[in-house]
Design a protein around this motif. Structure first.
Motif, PDB file in Angstrom:
ATOM      1  N   ARG A  40       0.831  -1.204   0.000  1.00  0.00           N
ATOM      2  CA  ARG A  40       0.000   0.000   0.000  1.00  0.00           C
ATOM      3  C   ARG A  40       0.872   1.262   0.000  1.00  0.00           C
ATOM      4  O   ARG A  40       0.594   2.219  -0.711  1.00  0.00           O
ATOM      5  CB  ARG A  40      -0.921  -0.004   1.219  1.00  0.00           C
ATOM      6  CG  ARG A  40      -1.902   1.152   1.219  1.00  0.00           C
ATOM      7  CD  ARG A  40      -2.939   1.033   2.303  1.00  0.00           C
ATOM      8  NE  ARG A  40      -3.873  -0.026   1.957  1.00  0.00           N
ATOM      9  CZ  ARG A  40      -4.280  -0.970   2.799  1.00  0.00           C
ATOM     10  NH1 ARG A  40      -3.843  -0.990   4.038  1.00  0.00           N
ATOM     11  NH2 ARG A  40      -5.140  -1.885   2.421  1.00  0.00           N
TER      12      ARG A  40
ATOM     13  N   GLN B 163       0.008  -4.823  -6.043  1.00  0.00           N
ATOM     14  CA  GLN B 163      -1.260  -4.710  -5.331  1.00  0.00           C
ATOM     15  C   GLN B 163      -2.067  -5.996  -5.470  1.00  0.00           C
ATOM     16  O   GLN B 163      -2.665  -6.474  -4.504  1.00  0.00           O
ATOM     17  CB  GLN B 163      -2.070  -3.517  -5.859  1.00  0.00           C
ATOM     18  CG  GLN B 163      -1.375  -2.185  -5.738  1.00  0.00           C
ATOM     19  CD  GLN B 163      -0.939  -1.876  -4.331  1.00  0.00           C
ATOM     20  OE1 GLN B 163      -1.736  -1.858  -3.404  1.00  0.00           O
ATOM     21  NE2 GLN B 163       0.353  -1.639  -4.166  1.00  0.00           N
TER      22      GLN B 163
ATOM     23  N   VAL C 133      -8.467  -5.382  -4.889  1.00  0.00           N
ATOM     24  CA  VAL C 133      -7.845  -4.383  -5.779  1.00  0.00           C
ATOM     25  C   VAL C 133      -8.902  -3.767  -6.676  1.00  0.00           C
ATOM     26  O   VAL C 133      -8.925  -2.550  -6.875  1.00  0.00           O
ATOM     27  CB  VAL C 133      -6.711  -5.021  -6.606  1.00  0.00           C
ATOM     28  CG1 VAL C 133      -6.238  -4.081  -7.702  1.00  0.00           C
ATOM     29  CG2 VAL C 133      -5.545  -5.398  -5.714  1.00  0.00           C
TER      30      VAL C 133
END
Length: 175
Positions: free
Chosen positions: A19, A57, A66
């Motif tokens: 993140r 991600q 996501v």
């Protein structure tokens, strides 16, 4: 307070790091795209860096999360826009009587600047390449994650071309 197992702590750490690294990765991709005219760098490398940031991600959070949090659903279609930009930059000079991929404005002519960035056709072409690589890379990542997540939900039509002639032997044949 209950202690976490090493697997859970690694998972949480991986998510936090992923993140935190998304924004710097995308900023680095833009910097590579823009710096390509002063130092080594280009649209392909920038697109690859941005796609890897999005891949990170997917690895850390999974496809469903996501797709909820990032606008990646139709990002694979960016490759079509990039291809259109690249082909336009390549072909328009032919209609003006110049060789393919002629740079405008020509060398020695006045150039419009956006900060320190020269607005020339090479910038637009690299932007097109960036969009092709980002769209393709993210589209492939999304397709693979969809297949891993639920193999029965991804039909063969996602990756193949149907001939439409009704012959089962011909249906689903790849291009």
């Amino acid at each position: 307070m209950p202690q976490e197992s090493p697997g859970e702590a690694t998972s949480i750490m991986t998510r936090v790091v992923a993140r935190l690294l998304l924004a710097p990765t995308l900023i680095a991709a833009i910097a590579i795209l823009v710096k390509g005219y002063v130092q080594p760098g280009d649209g392909f490398a920038a697109g690859a860096v941005a796609a890897l940031g999005i891949a990170m991600q997917y690895l850390a959070f999974g496809r469903r999360e996501v797709e909820k949090k990032l606008p990646v659903r139709g990002i694979g279609r960016l490759s079509y826009a990039g291809l259109l930009i690249g082909l336009t930059i390549a072909v328009v000079p032919l209609f003006l009587g110049d060789p393919i991929l002629t740079q405008y404005p020509p060398p020695g002519a006045d150039v419009i600047y956006l900060g320190t960035l020269e607005l020339i056709t090479a910038v637009a072409f690299d932007l097109g390449i960036f969009l092709v690589v980002l769209g393709y890379g993210t589209g492939v990542i999304s397709l693979v994650s969809r297949l891993i997540d639920d193999p029965s939900s991804a039909s063969m039509r996602d990756a193949t071309h149907e001939t439409g002639n009704g012959d089962p032997a011909q249906e689903g044949r790849t291009l």
